[in-house]
Structures are given as C-alpha cells and as structure tokens.
Design a protein around this motif. Sequence first.
Motif, PDB file in Angstrom:
ATOM      1  N   VAL A  18       5.647-107.260 -46.299  1.00 41.23           N
ATOM      2  CA  VAL A  18       5.389-107.597 -44.899  1.00 41.23           C
ATOM      3  C   VAL A  18       6.721-107.549 -44.163  1.00 41.23           C
ATOM      4  CG1 VAL A  18       3.341-109.026 -45.375  1.00 41.23           C
ATOM      5  CG2 VAL A  18       5.609-110.091 -45.293  1.00 41.23           C
ATOM      6  N   PRO A  19       6.675-107.394 -42.844  1.00 43.18           N
ATOM      7  CA  PRO A  19       7.935-107.409 -42.079  1.00 43.18           C
ATOM      8  C   PRO A  19       8.645-108.751 -42.223  1.00 43.18           C
ATOM      9  CG  PRO A  19       6.118-106.589 -40.735  1.00 43.18           C
ATOM     10  CD  PRO A  19       5.516-107.120 -41.993  1.00 43.18           C
ATOM     11  N   SER A  20       9.922-108.736 -41.872  1.00 47.59           N
ATOM     12  CA  SER A  20      10.720-109.953 -41.907  1.00 47.59           C
ATOM     13  C   SER A  20      11.081-110.370 -40.484  1.00 47.59           C
ATOM     14  CB  SER A  20      12.000-109.709 -42.709  1.00 47.59           C
ATOM     15  OG  SER A  20      12.719-110.915 -42.872  1.00 47.59           O
ATOM     16  N   PHE A  21      11.599-111.560 -40.345  1.00 44.86           N
ATOM     17  CA  PHE A  21      12.163-112.026 -39.081  1.00 44.86           C
ATOM     18  C   PHE A  21      13.341-112.923 -39.435  1.00 44.86           C
ATOM     19  CE2 PHE A  21       8.443-114.564 -40.148  1.00 44.86           C
ATOM     20  CZ  PHE A  21       8.814-115.888 -39.963  1.00 44.86           C
ATOM     21  N   SER A  55      13.172-117.178 -35.592  1.00 43.13           N
ATOM     22  CA  SER A  55      12.935-116.408 -34.367  1.00 43.13           C
ATOM     23  C   SER A  55      12.654-114.959 -34.749  1.00 43.13           C
ATOM     24  CB  SER A  55      14.162-116.475 -33.453  1.00 43.13           C
ATOM     25  OG  SER A  55      15.283-115.905 -34.112  1.00 43.13           O
ATOM     26  N   GLY A  56      12.178-114.191 -33.775  1.00 44.50           N
ATOM     27  CA  GLY A  56      11.941-112.772 -34.002  1.00 44.50           C
ATOM     28  C   GLY A  56      10.679-112.470 -34.776  1.00 44.50           C
ATOM     29  N   PHE A  57       9.786-113.426 -34.890  1.00 44.24           N
ATOM     30  CA  PHE A  57       8.515-113.215 -35.583  1.00 44.24           C
ATOM     31  C   PHE A  57       7.596-112.380 -34.692  1.00 44.24           C
ATOM     32  CE2 PHE A  57       8.970-117.392 -33.713  1.00 44.24           C
ATOM     33  CZ  PHE A  57       7.946-117.414 -32.765  1.00 44.24           C
ATOM     34  N   PRO A  58       6.546-111.773 -35.250  1.00 45.17           N
ATOM     35  CA  PRO A  58       5.663-110.905 -34.460  1.00 45.17           C
ATOM     36  C   PRO A  58       5.019-111.649 -33.280  1.00 45.17           C
ATOM     37  CG  PRO A  58       5.248-110.597 -36.801  1.00 45.17           C
ATOM     38  CD  PRO A  58       6.178-111.778 -36.672  1.00 45.17           C
ATOM     39  N   ALA A  59       4.858-110.944 -32.180  1.00 41.70           N
ATOM     40  CA  ALA A  59       4.271-111.524 -30.966  1.00 41.70           C
ATOM     41  C   ALA A  59       2.856-112.037 -31.211  1.00 41.70           C
ATOM     42  CB  ALA A  59       4.270-110.490 -29.844  1.00 41.70           C
ATOM     43  N   GLU A  60       2.146-111.434 -32.144  1.00 44.39           N
ATOM     44  CA  GLU A  60       0.762-111.846 -32.409  1.00 44.39           C
ATOM     45  C   GLU A  60       0.656-113.045 -33.363  1.00 44.39           C
ATOM     46  OE1 GLU A  60       1.510-108.137 -35.018  1.00 44.39           O
ATOM     47  OE2 GLU A  60       2.138-108.880 -33.079  1.00 44.39           O
ATOM     48  N   THR A  61       1.782-113.651 -33.734  1.00 48.79           N
ATOM     49  CA  THR A  61       1.777-114.825 -34.606  1.00 48.79           C
ATOM     50  C   THR A  61       0.995-115.961 -33.957  1.00 48.79           C
ATOM     51  OG1 THR A  61       3.908-114.216 -35.559  1.00 48.79           O
ATOM     52  CG2 THR A  61       3.247-116.533 -35.767  1.00 48.79           C
ATOM     53  N   ASN A  86       0.130-125.154 -41.440  1.00 49.28           N
ATOM     54  CA  ASN A  86      -0.492-125.154 -40.100  1.00 49.28           C
ATOM     55  C   ASN A  86       0.410-125.663 -38.987  1.00 49.28           C
ATOM     56  OD1 ASN A  86      -2.714-124.017 -41.291  1.00 49.28           O
ATOM     57  ND2 ASN A  86      -3.878-125.912 -41.395  1.00 49.28           N
ATOM     58  N   LEU A  87       1.651-125.186 -38.993  1.00 47.04           N
ATOM     59  CA  LEU A  87       2.534-125.463 -37.865  1.00 47.04           C
ATOM     60  C   LEU A  87       2.114-124.593 -36.686  1.00 47.04           C
ATOM     61  CD1 LEU A  87       5.975-125.427 -39.670  1.00 47.04           C
ATOM     62  CD2 LEU A  87       5.034-127.349 -38.401  1.00 47.04           C
ATOM     63  N   PRO A  88       2.056-125.158 -35.486  1.00 42.77           N
ATOM     64  CA  PRO A  88       1.735-124.347 -34.314  1.00 42.77           C
ATOM     65  C   PRO A  88       2.923-123.450 -33.935  1.00 42.77           C
ATOM     66  CG  PRO A  88       2.215-126.607 -33.664  1.00 42.77           C
ATOM     67  CD  PRO A  88       2.229-126.571 -35.171  1.00 42.77           C
ATOM     68  N   THR A  89       2.671-122.421 -33.161  1.00 41.33           N
ATOM     69  CA  THR A  89       3.739-121.498 -32.771  1.00 41.33           C
ATOM     70  C   THR A  89       4.766-122.149 -31.852  1.00 41.33           C
ATOM     71  OG1 THR A  89       2.384-120.631 -30.975  1.00 41.33           O
ATOM     72  CG2 THR A  89       2.363-119.408 -33.060  1.00 41.33           C
ATOM     73  N   SER A  90       4.453-123.305 -31.305  1.00 38.36           N
ATOM     74  CA  SER A  90       5.432-124.024 -30.477  1.00 38.36           C
ATOM     75  C   SER A  90       6.550-124.630 -31.325  1.00 38.36           C
ATOM     76  CB  SER A  90       4.733-125.121 -29.661  1.00 38.36           C
ATOM     77  OG  SER A  90       4.111-126.050 -30.529  1.00 38.36           O
ATOM     78  N   VAL A  91       6.358-124.697 -32.643  1.00 38.69           N
ATOM     79  CA  VAL A  91       7.369-125.244 -33.554  1.00 38.69           C
ATOM     80  C   VAL A  91       8.107-124.080 -34.201  1.00 38.69           C
ATOM     81  CG1 VAL A  91       7.801-126.640 -35.622  1.00 38.69           C
ATOM     82  CG2 VAL A  91       6.008-127.313 -34.004  1.00 38.69           C
ATOM     83  N   THR A  92       9.380-123.929 -33.859  1.00 36.01           N
ATOM     84  CA  THR A  92      10.201-122.861 -34.439  1.00 36.01           C
ATOM     85  C   THR A  92      11.498-123.406 -35.021  1.00 36.01           C
ATOM     86  OG1 THR A  92      11.189-122.380 -32.288  1.00 36.01           O
ATOM     87  CG2 THR A  92       9.243-121.083 -32.922  1.00 36.01           C
ATOM     88  N   GLU A  93      11.536-124.720 -35.222  1.00 29.94           N
ATOM     89  CA  GLU A  93      12.709-125.354 -35.814  1.00 29.94           C
ATOM     90  C   GLU A  93      12.294-126.678 -36.423  1.00 29.94           C
ATOM     91  OE1 GLU A  93      17.364-126.260 -34.674  1.00 29.94           O
ATOM     92  OE2 GLU A  93      15.940-125.861 -33.062  1.00 29.94           O
TER      93      GLU A  93
END
Length: 177
Positions: A18-21, A55-61, A86-93
């Motif tokens: 799979v792609p990386s970020f 960061s840099g994860f796919p936009a459709e995440t 089940n972390l929401p996309t608002s959590v990136t740290e």
Amino acid sequence: MTLERPIAPDPYELLPTVPSFTLTSDDVRNGEPMDATYAHPSVGGDDLSPHLAWSGFPAETKGFVVTCFDPDAPTGSGFWHWVLVNLPTSVTELPRGASSDGLGGAFTVRNDYSQRGYGGAAPPPGDHPHRYLFAVHALDVERLDVTPDASPAYVGFNLAFHTLARAVIRPTHQVTQ
C-alpha cells in the motif's frame, strides 16, 4: 542468556503493498534505540507511548488505526504492544503517554500483556535489539467493525481489507544483562 535465532521478517513486507505517508515522532527514530521511557516497567521502563504525528495520507482517508508490534519477540507470532482503533481523521497526532480518552470514540484492544492501552518494550534480557513497529494505518472506513474485545490479530485481519496507506517508524530496544 542469548537467544540464537534468525531475525523475523518485517510483517508489513509480507502484506499487500500500500502507499506510504509521513509518520514522525519527537521521541523515537527509525533504527535507533528507544529510551526506557517507552519500555515496560518489568525492564525498568516508564511504560509511556511515544509522541506520534502523521501527514500526507490519502485524501479519501476516513479513519486511522495505530499499532505497535514487535516481530522479534520469541513467540512464533510476535508481540502486540498497542492497538488503538477507530481514530477519526481529525486526530493526526498523539502526545507522549496517549490514551484513547477524548479521541472521538477510539478505543484500545487488549495488547499481548492482556491490558488495554500501550504496553512498553520488554525484550528478554541479553537478546538482540528488537524492532518496534509503530504504524499508522489510513482506512477507507470511519470505523473497523471490531469491538474492544477483539484480539490484535483480528484487528490486523480487518486492516488487511481497509488499509489505504500505512506509515511506519521502526525504533529498537534492547535490555542488556
């Protein structure tokens, strides 16, 4: 006692590509030893999870799962140290010592210490340095259809069908005799 055995393969190299970020940490680095802060109390550690940011994860995440796995544990099946689901996309740290409290319904399943939450590194004293694979999995669903009673392996099985991309940091830890 030194355990004479080959180094286990990196499990993510055995899964479909799979792609990386980008995954960074203020606390741990690829291929570098972790501080005892992130080790289990049984080997003199503080049992805190390290800071992680991505960061840099796919936009459709639509969601994330964070895991920590030791493929070098002398078990035949590795050792799951942390599975935060089940972390929401608002959590990136995640801060050092993160828990699932206040993370939008995220939860941890039992690790291989049979505890919910992060369980620090604890390779057998005198064994070679173990790799700890901290991974963030970007999902094509908001939530995996698992409960807090799921095993880490079952979460991993579900990840195989819903991972859009994956980012991994691989620090090491060793306990000298």
